[in-house]
Design an enzyme around this catalytic site. Structure first.
Site, PDB file in Angstrom:
ATOM      1  N   CYS A 149      77.878  44.376  61.594  1.00 27.36           N
ATOM      2  CA  CYS A 149      78.744  44.698  60.453  1.00 27.36           C
ATOM      3  C   CYS A 149      77.956  45.064  59.203  1.00 27.36           C
ATOM      4  O   CYS A 149      78.413  45.890  58.397  1.00 27.36           O
ATOM      5  CB  CYS A 149      79.686  43.534  60.163  1.00 27.36           C
ATOM      6  SG  CYS A 149      78.869  41.929  59.991  1.00 27.36           S
ATOM      7  N   HIS A 241      81.480  43.381  52.999  1.00 33.13           N
ATOM      8  CA  HIS A 241      80.040  43.244  52.768  1.00 33.13           C
ATOM      9  C   HIS A 241      79.604  44.274  51.716  1.00 33.13           C
ATOM     10  O   HIS A 241      79.771  45.487  51.905  1.00 33.13           O
ATOM     11  CB  HIS A 241      79.253  43.492  54.060  1.00 33.13           C
ATOM     12  CG  HIS A 241      79.378  42.397  55.068  1.00 33.13           C
ATOM     13  ND1 HIS A 241      80.024  41.209  54.829  1.00 33.13           N
ATOM     14  CD2 HIS A 241      78.913  42.313  56.355  1.00 33.13           C
ATOM     15  CE1 HIS A 241      79.967  40.439  55.910  1.00 33.13           C
ATOM     16  NE2 HIS A 241      79.296  41.089  56.840  1.00 33.13           N
TER      17      HIS A 241
END
Length: 343
Positions: A149, A241
Site C-alpha cells: 500500500c 497514507h
C-alpha cells in the site's frame, strides 16, 4: 458475469473486497472463504463487519467455506486473495495448481522472478510474465500480485517523473493505522504518538518500486536502476497514507512541467480505474488524508506541494491504503486480467 471468490473474506481487506464487489458490473461473488473456525457459518456471523457501508444483503447469508481449492466451485473464473502472507504462501499455489487465476494482495512472492507485480496504469504488459510462470511451475492457473500500500501510493508519480530521468528517490511515509489491520496497533501505542518503524515496509518500497518501473523483455522483468531509500512511520490517522518524496532527476523540469506531467498521467479503461489517475493540488499543505483519501472513489493518487530542489523535485503524495492500496488494487488487476483474456 465473471464468477469470483474471495479468500480471507472476513478480514479487514476481505471486507473491502466484499464492499467493492457488491455492485460490480462484471464480477459476481460465487464463494467466500475463511479459516476452519468460520467455515460453515453465514458471512454475517463469520465477519465482524467494520466497513463504513452496510454489509451487502446479497452475501450476508452466504455460507463461508474453508480456504481450499476443493471448497471453491469449479466454475469460479477468478480468485481474489486477502490472506495473511503466512497463510497465502502455503495455499495460493494450491489454487494456481488447481487451475485458478489468483489476484492477490498478500506480500508473499511479490519479488519472485516469474510473478507479475502489477499496477494496471503503470505496467500492464508485465501480465505477459504469466506465460513464463506457467512454463516454470506447470500451472494451468496463475498468480498475480499488487504492490504494498505504501509502494502503490508513490509509484504512479515516479512513473510519471521517469520521463525526466529518474535517478534516486528518498521517501518518508506517514501511514494510517488501518494499514496494520484492525488489531494491529493499540490505542495506547499510537495516541499522542508516532511510531518511526514499520517492519518490512521500507524494504518493500525500495524493491517493489524498482520491479514495477522495470521493463519486461519477453522472458523476465529488468528492474529499473533507480535507487530508492524509504523511512516508514505509523501515525494516528485512520485511512490514507501520506508520503513526502524527494526525487533526483537527470533533467531539470520546472514545477509547472511536473504538475503537467502528473495531470497527464495515463489511466486505464477499466471499471475501477480513476480518471485522472493523479489529482494535483497547487496548495503547499495538500493533499491531506482526511480531505483527499476518497478522490476517485478512493482509487486516485493525490499529489501536491511540488517544489524544486537542487537535485530535482520534492512533493507530497497520498492514496487510500485499503482501497487503492489493497483490495481496490487487486480488483483492478482482476479487471485487467479479465479484459486481456487471461481468465
Amino acid at each position: 458475469m465473471t464468477r469470483v471468490a474471495v479468500l480471507g473474506a472476513t478480514g479487514a481487506v476481505g471486507q473491502r473486497f466484499i464492499q467493492l464487489l457488491s455492485d460490480h458490473p462484471t464480477f459476481e461473488i460465487a464463494a467466500l472463504t475463511a479459516s476452519a473456525d468460520s467455515a460453515g457459518s453465514p458471512y454475517r456471523e463469520a465477519a465482524k463487519w467494520r466497513v463504513d457501508t452496510p454489509i451487502p444483503e446479497a452475501v450476508a447469508d452466504v455460507e463461508v467455506v474453508e480456504t481450499t481449492p476443493e471448497a471453491v466451485p469449479d466454475d469460479v473464473d477468478l480468485i481474489f486473495s486477502s490472506l495473511p502472507s503466512s497463510v497465502a504462501e502455503r495455499v495460493e499455489s494450491d489454487f494456481c495448481e488447481a487451475g485458478y487465476v489468483v489476484s492477490s494482495n498478500s506480500s508473499n512472492e511479490r519479488g519472485a522472478d516469474d510473478v507479475p507485480l502489477v499496477i494496471p496504469e503503470i505496467n500492464p504488459d508485465h501480465l505477459d510474465l504469466i506465460e513464463v510462470q506457467r512454463d516454470n511451475r506447470g500451472w494451468d492457473g496463475a498468480l498475480v500480485k499488487n504492490p504494498n500500500c505504501s509502494t502503490i501510493t508513490m509509484v504512479p508519480t515516479l512513473a510519471t517523473l521517469d520521463a525526466f530521468g529518474l535517478e534516486r528517490v528518498h521517501v518518508s511515509t506517514l501511514q494510517a493505522v488501518s494499514g496494520a489491520g484492525y488489531s494491529g496497533v493499540t490505542s495506547m501505542e499510537i495516541l499522542d504518538n508516532v511510531i518511526p518503524y514499520i517492519g518490512g515496509e521500507e524494504e518493500k518500497m525500495e524493491t517493489e518500486s524498482r520491479k514495477l518501473l522495470g521493463e519486461f523483455d519477453g522472458s523476465q522483468v529488468q528492474w529499473h536502476d533507480v535507487e530508492v531509500s524509504a523511512s516508514c512511520n505509523r501515525v494516528a490517522t485512520l485511512d490514507g497514507h501520506l508520503e513526502n518524496v524527494w526525487a533526483e532527476l537527470s533533467d531539470d523540469p520546472t514545477v509547472a512541467e511536473i504538475y503537467a506531467a502528473f495531470d497527464d498521467a495515463a489511466t486505464q479503461d477499466l471499471h475501477s480505474a480513476p480518471d485522472p489517475l493523479i489529482e494535483t493540488f497547487d496548495e503547499p499543505d495538500r493533499p491531506q488524508p482526511r480531505l483527499d483519501r476518497f478522490l476517485g472513489n478512493g482509487m486516485a493518487v493525490a499529489a501536491g506541494g511540488v517544489q524544486e530542489t537542487p537535485a530535482g523535485v520534492q512533493y507530497n503524495t497520498l492514496a487510500h491504503n485499503t482501497l487503492r492500496g489493497a483490495a481496490g488494487a487487486s480488483l483492478l488487476n482482476g479487471e485487467l486480467l479479465d479484459r486481456n483474456g487471461w481468465l
